[in-house]
Design an enzyme around this catalytic site. Structure first.
Site: not given
Lengths: 894, 894
Positions: A29, A101, A110, A112, A345, A460, A622, A757, A776, A779-781, A843, A863
């Site tokens: 501001k 302000r 809203g 502060m 803004r 799942h 896989r 993994e 590859s 990254t989940n596991d 992946c 990738y």
């Protein structure tokens, strides 16, 4: 100030100490006011106390640096001078009123505190009355001030004041504030003062400087109020930025019919159309526009009411848009015919509008293609790629789960996969399950959407639904599913088989009944923008797809190959599952091989389809990954079935048969299947499975090669943690592939690589890279094992963690860079140390998360691969990462 | 040899080219022969082809370096000269016969090949007959040679020759080889030659040099035969050492009654007593002693038969023991009254003997205390600390599982924990379960031993049994447990409730019936040795103990504190479990706190007991760790129960009650509990649990402090992966502790630290150390997550992995240094970077594994903590690690 440090920045009389680039110091501001002042825009004069003071305020134990109060008096003098000397702060004759302000670097609307009309007291009110000749206006201003100051600065509950107003209206038998007279308002001021004294044990401050200092400190204090902290957490705003305090001369839009106040946008923030957009009220203060008591007018009507002012406003806002080179969201006040700009803004906009505006502005020559790409927040595209609930529809939300896969869907409730398949032939269905397992795939495929009571964002149900591009609400723990009674309940609401519900996978809402949904259009601008995206980015984007249909969708969304084909999904088709079960139940290698021989032609034909669809692009396949018991009936259900058969004295032979099956299921039962006999551990103990899958892949590639189509399959060994695991599987694959090519009389290229993994795989990546031709990151596991979180169970505490700030983000949604990311980086560095040209991708689900995509780019991945529906998001995120690296443009506004 | 490299080392005539220190180059046997020759011991002359040649042999594609054959002829000439020129290799008149033997750095008994009597052919046999005047002896030597050479060098199955011998005996109607005449043996030689021609399509080689070269290459080739490879893997012997080949003049113990052959030890290898020990046969060859056809005589009888020889043998072997400063295991032959030493090496011994010998030798001034400590293999102590099956007992082994907790136990079979408690009041019981859960603790406590069908070396049963110091055979997959029928079956054997079985947790054997067991004595020498151990080692050793009884045992075994007290074990007592369940089933914080309030005094009194027992030593208390559902009935059992109640139309009220319980169990159900809502995640979501446990700990410490006893509890927060998790719990602990101390009016010191048992914790250890006052590596869990192996399920493939050389060792038994170890090292380094004096320990099962203890020492840990029974092993392993670092002594012989 002994330090000589400049803590206060003035703006007024067409000149400001600061500029628009000083957002860090002056807040958004303050910087905007300085910039507008410098640009010759009419802005009420004032000054900004910097964010540095805010940080000092906390360092000094909630005290401002010494000398600041005196300096403020100097600047107040400058403000009075800028007003031509006509008004003076605290002067009983010609009182100057100010607003106080907050304003931090990033807008936190809203969150502060703000105080208006400051400077009124029992004396100055008289001056205000004299000066305006409007007693009602003046008393109204005073009572508003006490109310606001009392609440914000002195901590009195809003209700306490509202109650008094309510009482007075009741007494006077009126319903609107506007019906109260000057007398009434004056009485209100007295009552408010009594209330203040009663609650705080002190008089309402009459010294205007005391008022100002208290208000200033309250604004600094509001930086760390709970809702501001929460807002910052949700919006990734660092806590150490601090807020500036802006003290500015008040102007009044409520001084009669030549006064007005309004807000607007330079373009339509909803559609992106280049049209003047906004609303205003005559004879009103800013808060009245927001409060909704009177209906504001469309801003274009101002042209009729005050043509001069309207023209000036259009000129100014046009200039501002040109100046800032982006859509402006502005506030203005007209005081007795004079226009004042109070704020400008960058305007927030929908994803749809963001794309249109970005493309239009490039056409207008206002911004570059790179800037246009940066103007679109990657995650916001999600809105565009899925159906949404018609925003105008009236809906009854009965529960809220995790927004597991975006999109909205309506349909009749079914509770089993088989029922889903049956009913879906006639009408849309929503599959409702306690949780889903691979057994439910055919039902998920048939349903329009999936709702589960358990499981997290990467359970799942969630993973498969996202893969299918199907709406899913997961982990909706408040619903109790009773499969036997074919119903679910939420509190007192019961939903039975065949009842209609609607789910919104973008928000996690579960809605009773059938609600209209709409497919947002993806305009031609989308294609234009994405073509610029692809010109910019250098990191590849692939899709996770298991069947030709998904592969086609992936291509449509711009995927440059398949980064993950989960072969087990090919095993779940209705006619295949019995053969798979036969394979698993075999108690010797011979029988197992017979069953595998039946699966071979089926898998081969799937691979051919996939390869044909992706011709010219790489396909990473896989090998079988999940534990074998996932393909068998559930242990506990068999146990129940057998117990009931015993209880009901069923024929012995049929019991024995079931018991035999249970025996095998027990053999395969695991307490922690995620850490059990799965991944390459299957292919090592049962080499015939790896052999069959390799044959199917290489045979498919050979057959296409004979037709002159070039396919380079990338065969990926899952869950490797030990170098010798990969050696073992690679030997098997190479040997099998050679045999197939020999037999087919044709050579095809192929690669053998691995998932990284497991933490151990990342740690010994240099060793693994001696065998692996590509990596590859799964990254989940990797997130599961690095944190020790099961994605299926973590719902029990991850919500608590993010709400209580123990975790900033759910690590299954956004890659945890500190922990999991450290392992990814270690894996890439060590892998490339052994094999400098190692192709590395990701992946996991994170491949479609913008922050994670940026991390992948920085870490040097070749990738990312994600659900087909998230491919456009990943593409744009990859372009942003590239531009960020090049130092082009800022980030998208928060 | 162009390189000038010395490939052959001679020994004979009292002088050898090599020495006893050249084991790397000459192998153990070759070095021993050289050393003995140099020491003036009568050894038949010969020469050693070095291990370097063996490695070259493989590098050159199974060929020896050029020129070696010629060099061998030179050395053969030296051998002939050393024999006074009386014999000549291949000479038809006075033929020299030689033995060709393998010999690598480490003894690999029976794993590689040996050929005796080499040098016989159709001509030299005549010379041998003439020289010895013993036709039968000569023909017997020739047929033995063809048989051995035919098998070892030419690859003919042993059976082929045995069959011919069998035929001839049948024809002659005799049963023993000794009954065959010279004529018979001559006929045998002819038949053997025909057989060789028939199988190999070539004549038995008549050229003695061809014989020698073929035998040499066969010995080199045997280095890599499958059984040698397996032996090396099992005994941690590197594959690149190679074997030497020893070619030595034959001497014959079967040349009449003045000839003899024997083996012996300089001390009793079973008891360690200082007595001449061994056996011999007159008129026999070495293999006859081993073959067991004739019963050998005790070696002391030789004193009567050949007093001169006996005296010489005693002198020589005494000298050898003094020379080598260790017990010698020797072989000798007496040829016509002349003694020849054929081999001497370090004697293998039992743990019991090892301790006695080591202590005796220190007393005799032969070795230092350090050497004595190094002479005892830490793991071997396991034998001494548990009862064993009487080695003389006849036993019927019906199954073999994992040797999960050492010791033997007999008892009646029971199938439930409750039954175990009931029956154990009358007689010893063995608890047999498919797998155990914490529900079974009271039964495990009551039983003498535990047998499970499922689960690995670190499954619940295994870990708890080791903690209790109780025998356990786990993961015995061949037994099928039928709980309903109260029996288990192995193949055709059925064992019913109340039948006697015996389990041997040291070997994994399951034995039918009651077998006598014996408690081996722990002699005073044990105490003496352990006092030297404690003088040497610098790393601390603590024990994992949960109750005062275990703590007392730990003290007895020399533990210097408790490294891990698992508080949940205090929750399993019969009277406490219902309260714990009440706590879990509470659906609000109030009810939960009420239940916790009942548990508080119980835990406090446990802690007081523990602290009192360990007074003066640190006690690390881990806060509640396992998922809550472990304390509730099993989900699938409830499901079965309810289904059966429905089927049998049980009263509705009782069904509803069960269903309500099932609902809560379902709420808590997890697919992968190991990665679920456990560890600090419990204390964070339910802070009242942490508060109660902290109160119990600090109140106990305060009460003891008032009695003047100093206790410094170490409060350990489990399963931390995020810094804020620890912050959260630490704040809670500090606040609660302050409150307690305030109330009790006494201050106690305490520490707050954390387990490092997740990869992420190791990766961000520098951050975690900002909060943690100590670290304890939980390497069980860390192994699980680093590998992605569930300790409960890994049995399905880990056996396959170790058998097929994918993993060298089960990583749950021996710490995986490459992967898990890398994380431990990272954790220590990063932790100490933040907090240089950080106290770091390990409390996983690995704390009691010698190789892992050495790793812990190298990595700079302050202490290891293990099961009480393994404390002595850890102490001695810690001493070994220290000595190894100082470069004292070699390693224990393999």
């Amino acid at each position: 100030m002994a330090t000589g440090k400049k803590y206060i920045y003035f703006f007024g009389s067409g000149k400001a100490d600061g500029t628009g680039t000083m957002k860090d110091l002056l807040g958004g501001k303050g910087a905007g006011l300085a910039e507008m002042t410098n640009a010759g825009v009419p802005v009420p004069p004032g000054f900004t106390i910097t964010t540095e003071v805010c940080n000092l305020f906390y360092e000094l134990g909630k005290r401002v640096p010494e000398g600041l109060d005196g300096e403020m008096r100097e600047y107040m003098g400058k403000m009075e001078a800028a007003l031509g000397g006509s008004f003076k702060f605290g002067d009983s004759d010609r009182p100057l009123l100010v607003s106080v302000r907050s304003g931090s670097k990033f807008s936190m609307p809203g969150m502060m505190d703000t105080v208006l009309n400051l400077g009124l007291n029992n004396e100055t009110i008289q001056g205000l009355i004299r000066r305006t000749g409007n007693e009602r206006f003046a008393w109204d201003a005073y009572r508003r001030f006490i109310q606001m100051f009392g609440n914000v600065v002195m901590g009195i509950e809003k209700d306490q004041f509202e109650h008094i107003i309510h009482e007075i209206k009741k007494k006077k038998k009126v319903s609107l504030d506007i019906d109260l007279t000057a007398e009434d308002l004056k009485a209100l001021v007295d009552k408010f003062k009594v209330k203040v004294k009663q609650v705080t044990k002190r008089d309402f401050p009459q010294d205007v400087w005391e008022q100002l200092i208290m208000a200033r400190d309250a604004v600094f204090g509001s930086w760390n109020n709970p809702r501001a902290i929460t807002y910052r957490r949700l919006n990734d705003i660092p806590g150490n930025l601090g807020t500036a305090v802006n003290i500015q001369a008040m102007v009044f839009g409520n001084m009669g019919d030549t006064s007005a106040t309004g807000v607007g946008f330079t373009r339509n923030p909803s559609t992106g159309a280049k049209e003047f957009y906004g609303e205003y009220l005559t004879n009103a203060q800013g808060e009245d526009v927001v409060a909704g008591i009177r209906t504001p007018h469309p801003i274009v009507d101002l042209d009729k009411e005050m043509p001069q002012v309207y023209k000036q406003l259009r000129d100014i806002t046009n200039k501002l848009e040109q100046h800032y080179r982006d859509v402006q969201d502005f506030e203005f006040t007209v005081q007795e015919g004079t226009l004042f700009m109070l704020q400008t803004r960058t305007g927030k906009r929908t994803a749809h509008a963001a794309i249109k505006i970005a493309v239009d502005m490039v056409k207008e020559g206002l911004i570059s293609k790179e800037e246009a790409v940066l103007r679109v927040e990657p995650a916001s595209l999600d809105q565009l790629l899925h159906p949404i609930i018609d925003p105008k529809a009236k809906i009854e939300v009965i529960a809220k789960g995790l927004p597991a896969s975006p999109g909205a869907a309506s349909g009749k409730v079914v509770f089993t996969a088989d029922e889903a398949v049956r009913m879906a032939k006639k009408e849309p269905v929503i599959l409702v399950r306690p949780e889903t397992t691979p057994d439910d795939i055919h039902g998920m495929d048939a349903a329009k959407g999936i709702l589960t009571a358990r499981g997290g964002m990467t359970s799942h149900a969630a993973v498969v639904a996202r893969g299918m591009g199907k709406p899913c609400v997961a982990g909706c723990e408040t619903i109790k599913v009773d499969l036997k009674a074919e119903k679910f309940t939420v509190g007192k609401v019961t939903v039975k088989l065949g009842d209609h519900i609607t789910i919104d996978g973008g928000t996690g809402r579960v809605i009773i009944g059938k609600v209209p949904t709409k497919d947002p259009e993806v305009s031609g601008d989308f294609g234009t923008l994405m073509s610029w995206v692809d010109e910019i980015r250098t990191m590849g984007v692939r899709a996770n797809a298991d069947i030709p249909r998904d592969a086609r969708m992936a291509r449509k969304f711009g995927a440059e190959g398949i980064g993950l084909c989960r072969t087990e999904h090919m095993f779940f088709a209705e006619e295949r599952l019995p053969i798979v079960q036969q394979m698993i139940l075999a108690d010797n290698t011979d029988d197992r091989e017979k069953a595998l021989a039946k699966l071979l032609p089926m898998q081969r034909s799937d691979f051919k389809g996939l390869f044909e669809t992706m011709e010219g692009y790489p396909v990473t396949v896989r090998l079988l990954d999940p534990p074998l018991h996932e393909f068998l009936p559930k242990r506990e259900e068999l146990m129940v079935e057998i117990a009931v058969m015993h209880a009901k004295k069923a024929p012995k032979a049929s019991i024995t048969k079931k018991e035999k099956l249970l025996h095998r299921v027990e053999d395969l039962h695991e307490l922690n299947p995620m850490l059990g006999h799965r991944g390459c551990r299957l292919g090592i103990v049962y080499p015939e499975i790896t052999r069959m899958q390799t044959r199917a892949i290489i045979e498919a590639a050979c057959e296409l090669a004979k037709k002159g189509k070039k396919i380079v399959p990338e065969i990926m060994v899952p869950l490797v943690g030990i170098k010798k695991e990969l050696q073992n599987q690679k030997d098997l694959i190479k040997k099998t592939a050679e045999e197939v090519m020999e037999k087919k009389g044709v050579k095809v290229e192929y690669l053998v690589g691995t998932m990284i993994e497991l933490p151990r795989a990342a740690i010994i990546a240099d060793e693994i890279a001696k065998e692996a031709e590509f990596f590859s990151f799964g990254t989940n596991d990797l997130t599961q094992t690095t944190f020790g979180f099961s994605r299926d169970d973590a719902g029990k505490f991850i919500g608590y963690y993010t709400e209580n700030n123990i975790l900033e983000k759910d690590p299954f949604q956004t890659l945890d860079q500190e922990g999991v990311g450290a392992l990814v980086q270690m894996g890439v560095e060590k892998g490339r140390k052994t094999r400098p040209n190692l192709k590395v991708g990701i992946c996991g689900e994170h491949g479609g998360d913008p922050a994670s995509v940026e991390f992948c780019y920085r870490t040097g991945l070749n990738y990312v691969s994600c659900s087909p529906f998230r491919v456009p998001i990943a593409r744009i995120a990859a372009a942003h990462a590239k531009l960020k690296e090049k130092g082009v443009g800022g980030s998208v506004s928060k």
